[in-house]
Design a protein around this motif. Structure first.
Motif, PDB file in Angstrom:
ATOM      1  N   PHE A   1       3.139   8.591   1.295  1.00 55.60           N
ATOM      2  CA  PHE A   1       2.214   9.117   2.299  1.00 55.60           C
ATOM      3  C   PHE A   1       0.792   8.838   1.850  1.00 55.60           C
ATOM      4  CE2 PHE A   1      -0.445  12.616   3.962  1.00 55.60           C
ATOM      5  CZ  PHE A   1      -0.261  12.397   5.323  1.00 55.60           C
ATOM      6  N   ALA A   2       0.030   8.179   2.697  1.00 55.36           N
ATOM      7  CA  ALA A   2      -1.382   7.876   2.432  1.00 55.36           C
ATOM      8  C   ALA A   2      -1.564   7.179   1.086  1.00 55.36           C
ATOM      9  CB  ALA A   2      -2.219   9.153   2.503  1.00 55.36           C
ATOM     10  N   GLY A   3      -0.653   6.265   0.780  1.00 50.65           N
ATOM     11  CA  GLY A   3      -0.761   5.472  -0.437  1.00 50.65           C
ATOM     12  C   GLY A   3      -0.307   6.161  -1.698  1.00 50.65           C
ATOM     13  N   GLU A   4       0.297   7.353  -1.575  1.00 50.41           N
ATOM     14  CA  GLU A   4       0.766   8.082  -2.743  1.00 50.41           C
ATOM     15  C   GLU A   4       2.221   8.506  -2.553  1.00 50.41           C
ATOM     16  OE1 GLU A   4      -1.843  11.396  -3.237  1.00 50.41           O
ATOM     17  OE2 GLU A   4      -3.488  10.183  -4.039  1.00 50.41           O
ATOM     18  N   THR A   5       2.892   8.750  -3.678  1.00 48.32           N
ATOM     19  CA  THR A   5       4.264   9.246  -3.628  1.00 48.32           C
ATOM     20  C   THR A   5       4.250  10.762  -3.655  1.00 48.32           C
ATOM     21  OG1 THR A   5       5.119   7.277  -4.761  1.00 48.32           O
ATOM     22  CG2 THR A   5       6.526   9.238  -4.757  1.00 48.32           C
ATOM     23  N   GLU A   6       4.844  11.375  -2.642  1.00 47.93           N
ATOM     24  CA  GLU A   6       4.890  12.828  -2.530  1.00 47.93           C
ATOM     25  C   GLU A   6       6.312  13.316  -2.817  1.00 47.93           C
ATOM     26  OE1 GLU A   6       2.780  15.323  -1.603  1.00 47.93           O
ATOM     27  OE2 GLU A   6       0.969  14.136  -1.243  1.00 47.93           O
ATOM     28  N   ILE A   7       6.435  14.344  -3.659  1.00 49.01           N
ATOM     29  CA  ILE A   7       7.715  15.003  -3.867  1.00 49.01           C
ATOM     30  C   ILE A   7       7.964  15.948  -2.698  1.00 49.01           C
ATOM     31  CG2 ILE A   7       9.096  16.498  -5.365  1.00 49.01           C
ATOM     32  CD1 ILE A   7       8.487  13.717  -6.501  1.00 49.01           C
ATOM     33  N   VAL A   8       9.124  15.833  -2.091  1.00 48.92           N
ATOM     34  CA  VAL A   8       9.503  16.709  -0.990  1.00 48.92           C
ATOM     35  C   VAL A   8      10.895  17.271  -1.263  1.00 48.92           C
ATOM     36  CG1 VAL A   8       8.103  15.439   0.680  1.00 48.92           C
ATOM     37  CG2 VAL A   8      10.510  14.839   0.387  1.00 48.92           C
ATOM     38  N   TYR A   9      11.258  18.275  -0.495  1.00 50.29           N
ATOM     39  CA  TYR A   9      12.591  18.878  -0.615  1.00 50.29           C
ATOM     40  C   TYR A   9      13.230  18.873   0.767  1.00 50.29           C
ATOM     41  CZ  TYR A   9      11.471  20.287  -5.343  1.00 50.29           C
ATOM     42  OH  TYR A   9      11.152  20.263  -6.680  1.00 50.29           O
ATOM     43  N   LYS A  10      14.481  18.478   0.810  1.00 50.85           N
ATOM     44  CA  LYS A  10      15.203  18.364   2.072  1.00 50.85           C
ATOM     45  C   LYS A  10      16.442  19.260   2.054  1.00 50.85           C
ATOM     46  CE  LYS A  10      17.522  14.237   0.218  1.00 50.85           C
ATOM     47  NZ  LYS A  10      17.695  12.766   0.358  1.00 50.85           N
ATOM     48  N   SER A  11      16.824  19.709   3.248  1.00 54.24           N
ATOM     49  CA  SER A  11      17.982  20.599   3.322  1.00 54.24           C
ATOM     50  C   SER A  11      18.891  20.157   4.457  1.00 54.24           C
ATOM     51  CB  SER A  11      17.527  22.043   3.561  1.00 54.24           C
ATOM     52  OG  SER A  11      18.657  22.904   3.637  1.00 54.24           O
TER      53      SER A  11
ATOM     54  N   LYS B   1      23.040  29.253  -4.940  1.00 56.48           N
ATOM     55  CA  LYS B   1      22.936  27.796  -4.814  1.00 56.48           C
ATOM     56  C   LYS B   1      21.634  27.428  -4.133  1.00 56.48           C
ATOM     57  CE  LYS B   1      25.177  23.809  -2.640  1.00 56.48           C
ATOM     58  NZ  LYS B   1      25.092  22.965  -3.841  1.00 56.48           N
ATOM     59  N   ASP B   2      20.920  26.479  -4.717  1.00 61.63           N
ATOM     60  CA  ASP B   2      19.679  26.001  -4.117  1.00 61.63           C
ATOM     61  C   ASP B   2      19.998  25.231  -2.832  1.00 61.63           C
ATOM     62  OD1 ASP B   2      17.171  24.874  -3.515  1.00 61.63           O
ATOM     63  OD2 ASP B   2      16.638  24.750  -5.633  1.00 61.63           O
ATOM     64  N   LEU B   3      19.357  25.618  -1.741  1.00 65.06           N
ATOM     65  CA  LEU B   3      19.588  24.993  -0.439  1.00 65.06           C
ATOM     66  C   LEU B   3      18.835  23.680  -0.272  1.00 65.06           C
ATOM     67  CD1 LEU B   3      19.170  28.222   1.749  1.00 65.06           C
ATOM     68  CD2 LEU B   3      21.326  27.172   1.012  1.00 65.06           C
ATOM     69  N   TRP B   4      17.989  23.335  -1.242  1.00 63.15           N
ATOM     70  CA  TRP B   4      17.070  22.222  -1.091  1.00 63.15           C
ATOM     71  C   TRP B   4      17.302  21.168  -2.167  1.00 63.15           C
ATOM     72  CZ3 TRP B   4      14.129  22.567   3.255  1.00 63.15           C
ATOM     73  CH2 TRP B   4      14.045  23.838   3.839  1.00 63.15           C
ATOM     74  N   THR B   5      17.209  19.905  -1.760  1.00 61.23           N
ATOM     75  CA  THR B   5      17.407  18.768  -2.651  1.00 61.23           C
ATOM     76  C   THR B   5      16.099  18.001  -2.792  1.00 61.23           C
ATOM     77  OG1 THR B   5      19.707  18.546  -1.909  1.00 61.23           O
ATOM     78  CG2 THR B   5      18.723  16.641  -3.016  1.00 61.23           C
ATOM     79  N   PRO B   6      15.649  17.727  -4.025  1.00 62.91           N
ATOM     80  CA  PRO B   6      14.387  16.988  -4.188  1.00 62.91           C
ATOM     81  C   PRO B   6      14.515  15.529  -3.767  1.00 62.91           C
ATOM     82  CG  PRO B   6      15.423  17.371  -6.315  1.00 62.91           C
ATOM     83  CD  PRO B   6      16.231  18.131  -5.312  1.00 62.91           C
ATOM     84  N   SER B   7      13.428  15.010  -3.253  1.00 63.53           N
ATOM     85  CA  SER B   7      13.370  13.614  -2.836  1.00 63.53           C
ATOM     86  C   SER B   7      11.916  13.181  -2.923  1.00 63.53           C
ATOM     87  CB  SER B   7      13.920  13.463  -1.419  1.00 63.53           C
ATOM     88  OG  SER B   7      13.974  12.111  -1.033  1.00 63.53           O
ATOM     89  N   SER B   8      11.590  12.042  -2.380  1.00 64.27           N
ATOM     90  CA  SER B   8      10.202  11.577  -2.393  1.00 64.27           C
ATOM     91  C   SER B   8       9.930  10.759  -1.149  1.00 64.27           C
ATOM     92  CB  SER B   8       9.910  10.748  -3.649  1.00 64.27           C
ATOM     93  OG  SER B   8      10.707   9.578  -3.671  1.00 64.27           O
ATOM     94  N   ILE B   9       8.643  10.661  -0.808  1.00 63.77           N
ATOM     95  CA  ILE B   9       8.236   9.900   0.358  1.00 63.77           C
ATOM     96  C   ILE B   9       6.838   9.352   0.102  1.00 63.77           C
ATOM     97  CG2 ILE B   9       7.236  11.905   1.531  1.00 63.77           C
ATOM     98  CD1 ILE B   9       8.261  10.761   4.171  1.00 63.77           C
TER      99      ILE B   9
ATOM    100  N   LYS C   1       6.537  19.870  -1.553  1.00 62.58           N
ATOM    101  CA  LYS C   1       6.700  20.607  -2.811  1.00 62.58           C
ATOM    102  C   LYS C   1       5.895  21.884  -2.788  1.00 62.58           C
ATOM    103  CE  LYS C   1       6.339  19.996  -7.852  1.00 62.58           C
ATOM    104  NZ  LYS C   1       5.939  19.049  -8.934  1.00 62.58           N
ATOM    105  N   ARG C   2       4.752  21.865  -2.116  1.00 68.17           N
ATOM    106  CA  ARG C   2       3.900  23.048  -2.027  1.00 68.17           C
ATOM    107  C   ARG C   2       4.601  24.181  -1.281  1.00 68.17           C
ATOM    108  NH1 ARG C   2       1.135  18.472  -1.774  1.00 68.17           N
ATOM    109  NH2 ARG C   2       1.655  18.139   0.431  1.00 68.17           N
ATOM    110  N   VAL C   3       5.321  23.829  -0.224  1.00 69.89           N
ATOM    111  CA  VAL C   3       6.085  24.837   0.507  1.00 69.89           C
ATOM    112  C   VAL C   3       7.258  25.325  -0.342  1.00 69.89           C
ATOM    113  CG1 VAL C   3       7.594  25.239   2.502  1.00 69.89           C
ATOM    114  CG2 VAL C   3       5.422  24.024   2.804  1.00 69.89           C
ATOM    115  N   TYR C   4       7.987  24.379  -0.920  1.00 77.66           N
ATOM    116  CA  TYR C   4       9.167  24.747  -1.717  1.00 77.66           C
ATOM    117  C   TYR C   4       8.800  25.714  -2.836  1.00 77.66           C
ATOM    118  CZ  TYR C   4      13.129  24.320  -4.910  1.00 77.66           C
ATOM    119  OH  TYR C   4      14.184  24.608  -5.745  1.00 77.66           O
ATOM    120  N   ASN C   5       7.694  25.454  -3.520  1.00 74.23           N
ATOM    121  CA  ASN C   5       7.295  26.302  -4.653  1.00 74.23           C
ATOM    122  C   ASN C   5       6.925  27.720  -4.218  1.00 74.23           C
ATOM    123  OD1 ASN C   5       7.715  24.276  -6.519  1.00 74.23           O
ATOM    124  ND2 ASN C   5       5.575  23.623  -6.565  1.00 74.23           N
ATOM    125  N   ALA C   6       6.635  27.904  -2.941  1.00 72.54           N
ATOM    126  CA  ALA C   6       6.236  29.228  -2.440  1.00 72.54           C
ATOM    127  C   ALA C   6       7.370  29.966  -1.733  1.00 72.54           C
ATOM    128  CB  ALA C   6       5.046  29.089  -1.490  1.00 72.54           C
TER     129      ALA C   6
END
Length: 236
Positions: free
Chosen positions: A220-230, A210-218, A194-199
């Motif tokens: 990592f280290a015991g926490e849920t991270e929001i990520v974007y996939k393309s 059209k947004d090239l990226w789709t939000p998802s989650s994963i 998410k940090r990369v996507y926001n920048a």
């Protein structure tokens, strides 16, 4: 060189007692830029790991020479694209390469690079391999990759002993990007935090509005991270 128990315990005590001499890095450091004894360089950077998927199947179904040629081709293309987009290659690990990007457009440049690596795998390496190598064509092997990206503050520290050492990268951006490159999800081959996507600049985020990226989650280290996939590749 001494390697008995007492010597190794002494080395661990010495290393645990190290007081690092940290400095800020303006460019991506190489091994020679960091003092082996106590050096550390802090960088704010994007880490891109790109991993060739399914290399175990390649090794099992193909002659070793075919596997070597495919992996070399992947690493060659990925390395050239990382450098093209202003990144510095700092690690190879089997069939995986790590690029580090700094500068004002580091997130956008790295994400575009990841999508171009995807294009090179699908549009150049795959058809060439099917045409050249009977074992790949006969076994229906699909050559695929995954690139993972994260951005943040990371320290480069030199580890090992004289004549046998390299940089290690301490920080979430390095470890999380490596984790993302291990994702295997059909149709998606570039994952960013998410940090990369926001920048991302608009040219790295959108195409024809059209947004090239789709939000998802994963996890990592015991926490849920929001990520974007393309699943949108980009021709270099």
């Amino acid at each position: 060189m001494a390697t008995n128990e007492a010597f190794l315990k002494d080395r661990v005590d010495t290393l645990f007692g190290t007081n690092f001499q940290q400095r800020d890095g303006r460019i991506v450091p190489s091994s020679s830029d960091v003092t082996l004894k106590d050096g550390a360089v802090k960088v704010d950077a994007v880490f891109l790991y790109s991993d060739l998927a399914g290399s175990a199947l390649l090794s099992r179904a193909c002659p070793w020479t075919t596997t070597a040629k495919v992996i070399r081709s992947f690493l060659d293309c990925a390395t050239r694209l990382i450098i093209k987009h202003g990144g510095a290659v700092r690690s190879f690990d089997g069939d995986r390469v790590m690029g580090v990007f700094m500068g004002d457009r580091k997130c956008s440049n790295a994400s575009i690079c990841g999508r171009e690596i995807h294009w090179a795998v699908r549009k150049i390496i795959q058809p060439a391999a099917e045409s050249k190598f009977k074992s790949i064509k006969d076994n229906g092997i699909e050559i695929r990759n995954c690139s993972g990206l994260d951005v943040g503050e990371v320290r480069a520290v030199r580890s090992g002993i004289r004549d046998n050492n390299d940089l290690i990268w301490i920080g979430k951006a390095a470890s999380f990007s490596a984790k993302l490159s291990d994702v295997r999800e059909t149709g998606f081959h570039t994952f960013v935090s998410k940090r990369v996507y926001n920048a991302l600049a608009d040219d790295a985020k959108f195409s024809d509005g059209k947004d090239l990226w789709t939000p998802s989650s994963i996890e990592f280290a015991g926490e849920t991270e929001i990520v974007y996939k393309s699943n949108y590749w980009k021709k270099p």
